[in-house]
Design a protein around this motif. Structure first.
Motif, mmCIF file in Angstrom:
data_model
loop_
_atom_site.group_PDB
_atom_site.id
_atom_site.type_symbol
_atom_site.label_atom_id
_atom_site.label_comp_id
_atom_site.label_asym_id
_atom_site.label_seq_id
_atom_site.Cartn_x
_atom_site.Cartn_y
_atom_site.Cartn_z
ATOM 1 N N GLY A 38 2.883 1.844 -7.388
ATOM 2 C CA GLY A 38 3.546 3.084 -7.771
ATOM 3 C C GLY A 38 3.705 4.036 -6.609
ATOM 4 N N SER A 39 4.481 5.085 -6.855
ATOM 5 C CA SER A 39 4.697 6.088 -5.830
ATOM 6 C C SER A 39 3.393 6.812 -5.525
ATOM 7 C CB SER A 39 5.754 7.076 -6.341
ATOM 8 O OG SER A 39 6.205 7.861 -5.295
ATOM 9 N N GLY A 40 3.099 6.970 -4.252
ATOM 10 C CA GLY A 40 1.882 7.672 -3.866
ATOM 11 C C GLY A 40 0.642 6.805 -3.857
ATOM 12 N N SER A 41 0.807 5.486 -4.083
ATOM 13 C CA SER A 41 -0.367 4.619 -4.131
ATOM 14 C C SER A 41 -0.872 4.263 -2.725
ATOM 15 C CB SER A 41 -0.051 3.339 -4.923
ATOM 16 O OG SER A 41 1.043 2.673 -4.354
ATOM 17 N N GLY A 42 -0.144 4.661 -1.698
ATOM 18 C CA GLY A 42 -0.640 4.428 -0.336
ATOM 19 C C GLY A 42 0.042 3.272 0.383
ATOM 20 N N LYS A 43 1.196 2.844 -0.100
ATOM 21 C CA LYS A 43 1.879 1.699 0.521
ATOM 22 C C LYS A 43 2.316 2.013 1.948
ATOM 23 C CE LYS A 43 5.107 1.561 -2.675
ATOM 24 N NZ LYS A 43 4.752 2.797 -3.388
ATOM 25 N N SER A 44 2.967 3.177 2.130
ATOM 26 C CA SER A 44 3.411 3.537 3.472
ATOM 27 C C SER A 44 2.221 3.737 4.405
ATOM 28 C CB SER A 44 4.253 4.818 3.440
ATOM 29 O OG SER A 44 5.411 4.620 2.662
ATOM 30 N N VAL A 45 1.207 4.389 3.899
ATOM 31 C CA VAL A 45 -0.003 4.599 4.705
ATOM 32 C C VAL A 45 -0.556 3.253 5.151
ATOM 33 C CG1 VAL A 45 -2.407 5.390 4.607
ATOM 34 C CG2 VAL A 45 -0.582 6.830 3.677
ATOM 35 N N PHE A 87 11.813 2.191 8.617
ATOM 36 C CA PHE A 87 11.173 3.328 7.946
ATOM 37 C C PHE A 87 11.824 3.597 6.600
ATOM 38 C CE2 PHE A 87 9.687 3.871 12.196
ATOM 39 C CZ PHE A 87 8.416 4.379 12.028
ATOM 40 N N GLN A 88 11.035 4.264 5.752
ATOM 41 C CA GLN A 88 11.487 4.501 4.388
ATOM 42 C C GLN A 88 12.850 5.203 4.356
ATOM 43 O OE1 GLN A 88 8.241 5.798 1.978
ATOM 44 N NE2 GLN A 88 9.448 5.982 0.125
ATOM 45 N N GLY A 89 13.040 6.192 5.237
ATOM 46 C CA GLY A 89 14.333 6.892 5.250
ATOM 47 C C GLY A 89 15.268 6.381 6.332
ATOM 48 N N ASP A 165 9.669 -0.674 4.958
ATOM 49 C CA ASP A 165 9.179 0.298 3.989
ATOM 50 C C ASP A 165 10.308 0.623 3.016
ATOM 51 O OD1 ASP A 165 7.870 2.223 2.567
ATOM 52 O OD2 ASP A 165 7.123 3.311 4.311
ATOM 53 N N GLU A 166 10.219 0.054 1.852
ATOM 54 C CA GLU A 166 11.225 0.246 0.797
ATOM 55 C C GLU A 166 12.650 0.056 1.304
ATOM 56 O OE1 GLU A 166 10.437 3.475 -1.780
ATOM 57 O OE2 GLU A 166 8.294 3.062 -1.794
ATOM 58 N N PRO A 167 12.976 -1.169 1.687
ATOM 59 C CA PRO A 167 14.306 -1.430 2.248
ATOM 60 C C PRO A 167 15.432 -1.270 1.235
ATOM 61 C CG PRO A 167 13.130 -3.482 1.879
ATOM 62 C CD PRO A 167 12.147 -2.379 1.647
HETATM 63 N N1 LIG Z 1 -0.017 12.007 7.427
HETATM 64 C C1 LIG Z 1 -0.528 12.316 6.226
HETATM 65 N N2 LIG Z 1 -1.346 13.372 6.089
HETATM 66 C C2 LIG Z 1 -1.890 13.687 4.888
HETATM 67 N N3 LIG Z 1 -1.651 12.999 3.758
HETATM 68 C C3 LIG Z 1 -0.835 11.947 3.823
HETATM 69 C C4 LIG Z 1 -0.219 11.544 5.061
HETATM 70 N N4 LIG Z 1 0.542 10.456 4.818
HETATM 71 C C5 LIG Z 1 0.418 10.207 3.500
HETATM 72 N N5 LIG Z 1 -0.407 11.082 2.902
HETATM 73 C C6 LIG Z 1 -0.818 11.063 1.479
HETATM 74 O O1 LIG Z 1 -1.199 9.758 1.155
HETATM 75 C C7 LIG Z 1 -0.811 9.420 -0.168
HETATM 76 C C8 LIG Z 1 -0.057 8.111 -0.161
HETATM 77 O O2 LIG Z 1 1.155 8.278 0.545
HETATM 78 P P1 LIG Z 1 2.166 7.083 0.827
HETATM 79 O O3 LIG Z 1 3.293 7.678 1.592
HETATM 80 O O4 LIG Z 1 1.452 5.944 1.424
HETATM 81 O O5 LIG Z 1 2.660 6.689 -0.622
HETATM 82 P P2 LIG Z 1 3.638 5.493 -1.008
HETATM 83 O O6 LIG Z 1 2.840 4.502 -1.767
HETATM 84 O O7 LIG Z 1 4.355 5.026 0.195
HETATM 85 O O8 LIG Z 1 4.610 6.231 -2.009
HETATM 86 P P3 LIG Z 1 6.221 6.151 -2.100
HETATM 87 O O9 LIG Z 1 6.528 4.945 -2.894
HETATM 88 O O10 LIG Z 1 6.573 7.404 -2.820
HETATM 89 O O11 LIG Z 1 6.745 6.096 -0.707
HETATM 90 C C9 LIG Z 1 -0.010 10.597 -0.672
HETATM 91 O O12 LIG Z 1 -0.848 11.335 -1.535
HETATM 92 C C10 LIG Z 1 0.324 11.386 0.556
HETATM 93 O O13 LIG Z 1 0.366 12.753 0.269
#
Ligand SMILES: Nc1ncnc2c1ncn2[C@@H]1O[C@H](COP(=O)(O)OP(=O)(O)OP(=O)(O)O)[C@@H](O)[C@H]1O
Ligand SMILES: [Mg+2]
Lengths: 242, 268
Positions: A38-45, A87-89, A165-167
Motif C-alpha cells: 500500500g501507499s506509505g508502506s515504505g516501498k520507495s524507502v 524515479f517515481q515521478g 519505482d512505480e513505472p
Molecule cells: N526522507 C524522508 N524523511 C522522512 N520521512 C520519510 C522520508 N522518505 C520517506 N519518508 C516516510 O516514510 C514512509 C514511507 O514512504 P515511502 O515513500 O517509502 O512510501 P511508498 O511505499 O513508496 O508509498 P507510495 O506508494 O505512496 O509511493 C512515509 O511515511 C514517508 O513519510
C-alpha cells in the motif's frame, strides 16, 4: 546461484516514524522481482537503500559481493554506475531538453563523441518509441511519455540492475502494457536484473517473476504473483480486493 | 473523528532549538562546500550558464534601480547642500554615498530578492521532484553541479553588477543635476572622484562578492533541505530572500567596521 541483490534485516526510521522494521529479500540475477504494498508502506524507502540514497539504521544491503550501505567515494560511484533508477515521478531535469537529459549522463560518463552520443540517444528514444521527442522539453510531455523517457535515461549506461519505482502508476492501460513489456524486454534481451515497485496488478502480472508484499515495514508474503494473490492473510486479501 | 482545524501554539523553546539545529546544519553545509566543492568534476559550462542567469538577466533590474536612486539622491541632497552653500559638492557627495554604500548594498539586496527566490525555488523543486537524487544516483555530484556553480556565479557577478549599478547611479545623479542646474559632465565627473580613493572603490565593490556568496549559499542550502511539496518550495524561496537580505546587512556592518580598522577613514 548467488543473488544479485540481497537485503538482510533492514531497519529504517525517520524520527519516530518506523518505516522498515526488518525487511529481508533477495533478487536472483536476470530476474524481475516486484515489491507490492500500500501507499506509505515504505516501498520507495526500501529501494533507495539499494543505491545508498538512504543509509539504514541497521541491516545489510548486498549488491553482488559489495555492501552498498558501507561503500564510499569512488567505489560507491562505480557500483552506482551499474544501476539504473526510474524515479517515481521520472525526475527528468526540467531545465533541459529531452536529449540534454540523456547527454547529461553520457557526456560525463562515457568517452563517446558528440555524434556517437546523438546516435545513442536516438537509439534509446526509438527503444521507448518516442524518437520524435528528441528536442522536446520534459514539461511538454504527458505523464506516460515522461515515464518512458525517464526509463530510457535510466538504461543509458547499460546498467546491470534496474530499479523501477512505480513505472506504471497513473498510466492508461495501453501505456501500462507498453512499459511493462519494456521491462520484460530488458530482462529477456539484455539479461537485466530488476526490482519493480508497483501497486499495479497488470504490471506485476506481465513483468514480475517473483513478488514480495510489503506491509507495515515487513515482507508479509513472498512468492509468485499467484501464490501471493491466493494468500489468505487478511492484509493481502484486502489489497487484492479478494 | 473531528476534522476541525486545531492550531497548535508554537512552543518557543522548541523553535529556538530548531533554529540552532538549522544553523548547525547550515554550518555543515558550508563546510562540505569548501571541503568537497572544489574538486573534479569542474562544471564549467554550467558555471557560465549560471553567470549568464545571474548577470545578464539582472542588468536591467539593477540598472534601473541605480539610475532612479542616483536621481532621487541628487534631488534630496541638493536642498541641504544649498543651505550650507555647498551645492558644488553634490557630485562629490553622490559619488561617495553611491560607491561606498548605497550601490553595493542596494545591488546586493535587489539581487537577493531576484536570485534568492529563484535559486531557493529551483533547487527546492529539484529536491521534491527527486532530480537531486537522480544526479546522485548517476554517480555525479549535486554539490558541484548545482551549488558550486551558483555560488561562484553570484560571487563573480555581484561585483560586476555593482560597478554597473554605481555607474548608472552616478549617471542618474548627473541627469538630475543637468536638468535642474546645468552642469558640465566633465566637471561633474572630476568633482565626483576627487574625494574617492581607488582602494575604497575596490574594497567597497569587492565586498559584494561576500554578499553574493551569502545569497548563493543560503538559497542553495534552503533549497536543498526542502522536504514535502510545493508549499515547502514556496517557503524555501521566501526564506532564502529574507535570510539572505538580513545576512547581507549584518555582513555589511561587519565588513565596514573591519575595513575602517584596516584602511582607516577617508578623512584621516
Ligand atoms: N526522507 C524522508 N524523511 C522522512 N520521512 C520519510 C522520508 N522518505 C520517506 N519518508 C516516510 O516514510 C514512509 C514511507 O514512504 P515511502 O515513500 O517509502 O512510501 P511508498 O511505499 O513508496 O508509498 P507510495 O506508494 O505512496 O509511493 C512515509 O511515511 C514517508 O513519510
Ligand atoms: Mg513510493
Amino acid at each position: 546461484m548467488k543473488p544479485a541483490v540481497r537485503i538482510v534485516d533492514l531497519h529504517k526510521s525517520f524520527g519516530a516514524n518506523e518505516v522498515l522494521k526488518g525487511v529481508s529479500m533477495e533478487v536472483e540475477p536476470g530476474k524481475t522481482v516486484a515489491v507490492m504494498g500500500g501507499s506509505g508502506s515504505g516501498k520507495s524507502v526500501l529501494i533507495k537503500h539499494v543505491v545508498q540514497l538512504l543509509l539504514p539504521d541497521s541491516g545489510e544491503v548486498w549488491y553482488g559481493d559489495k555492501r552498498m550501505d558501507l561503500l564510499r567515494g569512488k567505489e560507491l560511484d562505480d557500483q552506482r554506475l551499474t544501476i539504473g533508477y526510474l524515479f517515481q515521478g521520472g525526475a527528468l531535469f526540467d531545465s533541459m531538453s529531452v536529449a540534454e537529459n540523456f547527454d547529461f549522463v553520457l557526456d560525463r560518463h562515457t568517452s563517446l563523441t558528440l555524434a556517437e552520443r546523438k546516435d545513442r540517444i536516438e537509439e534509446l528514444l526509438t527503444w521507448v518509441e518516442l524518437e520524435e521527442k528528441f528536442n522536446a522539453s520534459p514539461a511538454d510531455l504527458s505523464g506516460g511519455q515522461r515515464k518512458r523517457i525517464a526509463l530510457a535515461r535510466g538504461i543509458a549506461l547499460d546498467p546491470k540492475l534496474m530499479l523501477f519505482d512505480e513505472p506504471t502508476t497513473g498510466l492508461d492501460p495501453v501505456s501500462v502494457r507498453l512499459v511493462s513489456d519494456l521491462i520484460v524486454r530488458l530482462r529477456d534481451e539484455l539479461d537485466m536484473t530488476s526490482i519493480v515497485i508497483t501497486h499495479d496488478l497488470l504490471c506485476a502480472e506481465i513483468a514480475a517473476d517473483h513478488v514480495n508484499f510489503l506491509f507495515e515495514g515487513l515482507i508479509l508474503e513472498s512468492g509468485t504473483l499467484d501464490e501471493v494473490q491466493r494468500s489468505d492473510k487478511p492484509e493481502l486479501r484486502n489489497f487484492f480486493g479478494g | 473523528m473531528s476534522l476541525r482545524l486545531t492550531i497548535r501554539p508554537t512552543d518557543r523553546r522548541e523553535s529556538i532549538a530548531q533554529f540552532l539545529d538549522k544553523v548547525g546544519d547550515f554550518g555543515r553545509f558550508v563546510a562540505s562546500f569548501f571541503r568537497d566543492g572544489f574538486r573534479r568534476p569542474w562544471e564549467v559550462r554550467e558555471l557560465l550558464r549560471q553567470m549568464d542567469e545571474v548577470g545578464t538577466r539582472s542588468f536591467l533590474l539593477t540598472g534601473v534601480t541605480g539610475l532612479a536612486i542616483g536621481a532621487v539622491l541628487a534631488m534630496q541632497s541638493r536642498g541641504t547642500l544649498i543651505q550650507f552653500g555647498a551645492e558644488a559638492m553634490l557630485p562629490n557627495m553622490l559619488a561617495l554615498s553611491i560607491i561606498k554604500e548605497i550601490g553595493p548594498v542596494l545591488t546586493a539586496l535587489v539581487l537577493a530578492g531576484r536570485l534568492g527566490a529563484g535559486i531557493g525555488a529551483e533547487i527546492g523543486s529539484m529536491r521534491v521532484t527527486e532530480q537531486i537524487d537522480a544526479i546522485e544516483v548517476m554517480a555525479l555530484r549535486p554539490l558541484n553541479y548545482l551549488v558550486v556553480t551558483r555560488v561562484l556565479a553570484c560571487v563573480i557577478m555581484f561585483p560586476v553588477l555593482t560597478v554597473w549599478t554605481d555607474a548608472l547611479g552616478l549617471f542618474g545623479g548627473y541627469l538630475e543635476s543637468a536638468l535642474s542646474s546645468q552642469i558640465d559632465p566633465r566637471l561633474y565627473l572630476d568633482t565626483a572622484f576627487t574625494s574617492i580613493r581607488f582602494s575604497d572603490v575596490l574594497a567597497d565593490t569587492m565586498k559584494t562578492a561576500i554578499f553574493g556568496g551569502i545569497v548563493g549559499m543560503v538559497s542553495c542550502y534552503l533549497g536543498f533541505r526542502v522536504r514535502g511539496g510545493t508549499r515547502a518550495v514556496g517557503q524555501a524561496a521566501m526564506q532564502s530572500v529574507v535570510a539572505s537580505s538580513v545576512l547581507i546587512i549584518l555582513a555589511d556592518l561587519f565588513v565596514v567596521r573591519l575595513s575602517l580598522l584596516l584602511f582607516g577613514d577617508i578623512a584621516s
